[in-house]
Design a protein around this motif. Sequence first.
Motif, PDB file in Angstrom:
ATOM      1  N   THR A  62       0.823  -1.206   0.000  1.00  0.00           N
ATOM      2  CA  THR A  62       0.000   0.000   0.000  1.00  0.00           C
ATOM      3  C   THR A  62       0.862   1.262   0.000  1.00  0.00           C
ATOM      4  O   THR A  62       0.498   2.265  -0.622  1.00  0.00           O
ATOM      5  CB  THR A  62      -0.943   0.021   1.213  1.00  0.00           C
ATOM      6  OG1 THR A  62      -0.174  -0.092   2.426  1.00  0.00           O
ATOM      7  CG2 THR A  62      -1.937  -1.119   1.149  1.00  0.00           C
ATOM      8  N   ALA A 111     -11.320   2.239   1.179  1.00  0.00           N
ATOM      9  CA  ALA A 111     -11.296   0.850   0.704  1.00  0.00           C
ATOM     10  C   ALA A 111     -11.186  -0.141   1.858  1.00  0.00           C
ATOM     11  O   ALA A 111     -11.728  -1.244   1.799  1.00  0.00           O
ATOM     12  CB  ALA A 111     -10.137   0.659  -0.270  1.00  0.00           C
ATOM     13  N   THR A 112     -10.482   0.256   2.909  1.00  0.00           N
ATOM     14  CA  THR A 112     -10.271  -0.648   4.049  1.00  0.00           C
ATOM     15  C   THR A 112     -11.193  -0.342   5.219  1.00  0.00           C
ATOM     16  O   THR A 112     -11.131  -1.023   6.250  1.00  0.00           O
ATOM     17  CB  THR A 112      -8.811  -0.551   4.527  1.00  0.00           C
ATOM     18  OG1 THR A 112      -8.502   0.816   4.864  1.00  0.00           O
ATOM     19  CG2 THR A 112      -7.852  -1.021   3.439  1.00  0.00           C
ATOM     20  N   TYR A 150      -8.892   4.053  -4.257  1.00  0.00           N
ATOM     21  CA  TYR A 150      -9.961   3.183  -3.738  1.00  0.00           C
ATOM     22  C   TYR A 150     -10.098   1.926  -4.578  1.00  0.00           C
ATOM     23  O   TYR A 150     -10.202   0.804  -4.058  1.00  0.00           O
ATOM     24  CB  TYR A 150     -11.277   3.949  -3.707  1.00  0.00           C
ATOM     25  CG  TYR A 150     -12.466   3.080  -3.415  1.00  0.00           C
ATOM     26  CD1 TYR A 150     -12.742   2.661  -2.114  1.00  0.00           C
ATOM     27  CD2 TYR A 150     -13.313   2.670  -4.435  1.00  0.00           C
ATOM     28  CE1 TYR A 150     -13.834   1.843  -1.838  1.00  0.00           C
ATOM     29  CE2 TYR A 150     -14.401   1.856  -4.182  1.00  0.00           C
ATOM     30  CZ  TYR A 150     -14.655   1.444  -2.872  1.00  0.00           C
ATOM     31  OH  TYR A 150     -15.720   0.627  -2.604  1.00  0.00           O
ATOM     32  N   VAL A 151     -10.101   2.097  -5.890  1.00  0.00           N
ATOM     33  CA  VAL A 151     -10.228   0.940  -6.802  1.00  0.00           C
ATOM     34  C   VAL A 151      -9.066  -0.017  -6.606  1.00  0.00           C
ATOM     35  O   VAL A 151      -9.242  -1.241  -6.479  1.00  0.00           O
ATOM     36  CB  VAL A 151     -10.320   1.402  -8.258  1.00  0.00           C
ATOM     37  CG1 VAL A 151     -10.239   0.197  -9.198  1.00  0.00           C
ATOM     38  CG2 VAL A 151     -11.602   2.183  -8.500  1.00  0.00           C
ATOM     39  N   SER A 189      -9.094  -1.710  -3.106  1.00  0.00           N
ATOM     40  CA  SER A 189     -10.227  -2.629  -2.964  1.00  0.00           C
ATOM     41  C   SER A 189      -9.923  -3.969  -3.597  1.00  0.00           C
ATOM     42  O   SER A 189     -10.435  -5.010  -3.166  1.00  0.00           O
ATOM     43  CB  SER A 189     -11.489  -2.027  -3.623  1.00  0.00           C
ATOM     44  OG  SER A 189     -11.889  -0.857  -2.963  1.00  0.00           O
ATOM     45  N   SER A 232      -6.567  -8.214   1.630  1.00  0.00           N
ATOM     46  CA  SER A 232      -6.371  -7.600   2.948  1.00  0.00           C
ATOM     47  C   SER A 232      -5.150  -8.151   3.637  1.00  0.00           C
ATOM     48  O   SER A 232      -4.862  -9.341   3.544  1.00  0.00           O
ATOM     49  CB  SER A 232      -7.596  -7.821   3.832  1.00  0.00           C
ATOM     50  OG  SER A 232      -8.756  -7.352   3.209  1.00  0.00           O
TER      51      SER A 232
END
Length: 390
Positions: free
Chosen positions: A80, A118-119, A382-383, A386, A390
């Motif tokens: 990330t 997103a998270t 975000y895309v 997502s 995770s």
Amino acid sequence: MPEPLLVVGVLVAVFVGYNIGGSSTGVAFGPAVGSKVVTKAGAAGLMSVFALLGGWTVGRNVIQTMGGDIVPSEQFTLATSVGVLFFVGVALLVSNRYGVPASTSMTAVGSIAGLGVATGTLQMASMGRIVSAWVVAPVIAFWLCAVVGRYAYPYLDAAFRLDAAENGLFTWSEGGRVAHPTGVNDDATTRQFVASALVVAIGCYMAFSAGASNTANAVAPLVGGGYLGSDVGVLIAGGAIALGAFTIARRTLDTVGNDLTDLPLLAALIVEVVSATLITVLSVMGIPASLAVSATMCIVGLGWGRATRTVRANDALSGEGEAPVSVGSLTAERAETPSDVPGIGEEDPEDLAAADLFDPATVGRVVILWVLTPSIAAAASYVLFSLLPS
């Protein structure tokens, strides 16, 4: 041996810092280089020192905000972190390649916000504080300079008469690898030396504010995720900014890189002091913000305030007067002494209707991009996040 992804992250961080140095040096030292007070190498050296100083001191607050207050620091995995820095790097690349005025700070915050959405970890209180500052700061910049332009600028212009020496303050060596001064220009006056010293000092101040605000854009995700220590992160960002200042900044310094240098010297100094102070105060508060946004609103506010001196406040409220809003009014002929400055409502509108210093349509495009760039960064982030596991 460091993980390959960490190496990639550091390289992307260096790329971001490199581009920050390339663009910010022109903003800070364009007037000083344009008036032949310092060389490009001198400007790069000053930029390197004061940007690092800003990052090392005030910039840590912004790193804390971007590295752990917008989203929890544990969200910054290596993947990330590289993703966030990638979006910032792309925005800078587009900005430098096509002349699109993208805000590094806004893009970085937008990317982190996209990660948070997103998270499901976006800290709304911190994000709201940042966005509120983005709205309020340009308004403050505009009105501060509008007040100065309406009530103080012509008096300051007549009293101080700040002008750069036409042929520079010094004579310079010809040839050789490093230019250096060989003597003092006989035509330069004491007043011009004072003006030049102010230009350099305020350029250093702007470099400090740029480092305070922008250091976090290069390293905050890596520092927030614990992959780099705060000291190491600041040094990496500072070194990358210096590299950009000594290399690609030469192109921005050739064209001086910003609208400030189209302004009279006094106006440029006022714009630089107000915009740099706003950004420094926001950085102390830990809020990342755009120096270019504040500087542009200062230019518009100062010119608008100067132009409205043709109309008294009570006439404007009653609809009996109409003030021109040409920013070119800043180039109107100055009075010889402060006592010669006409009162408000006594100046001829034609004297203040000089050619605009920039196209209003261009300003509108810039404002739209200030909103659009972080929005696109947030949506793309975000895309991306997502889709990542995770």
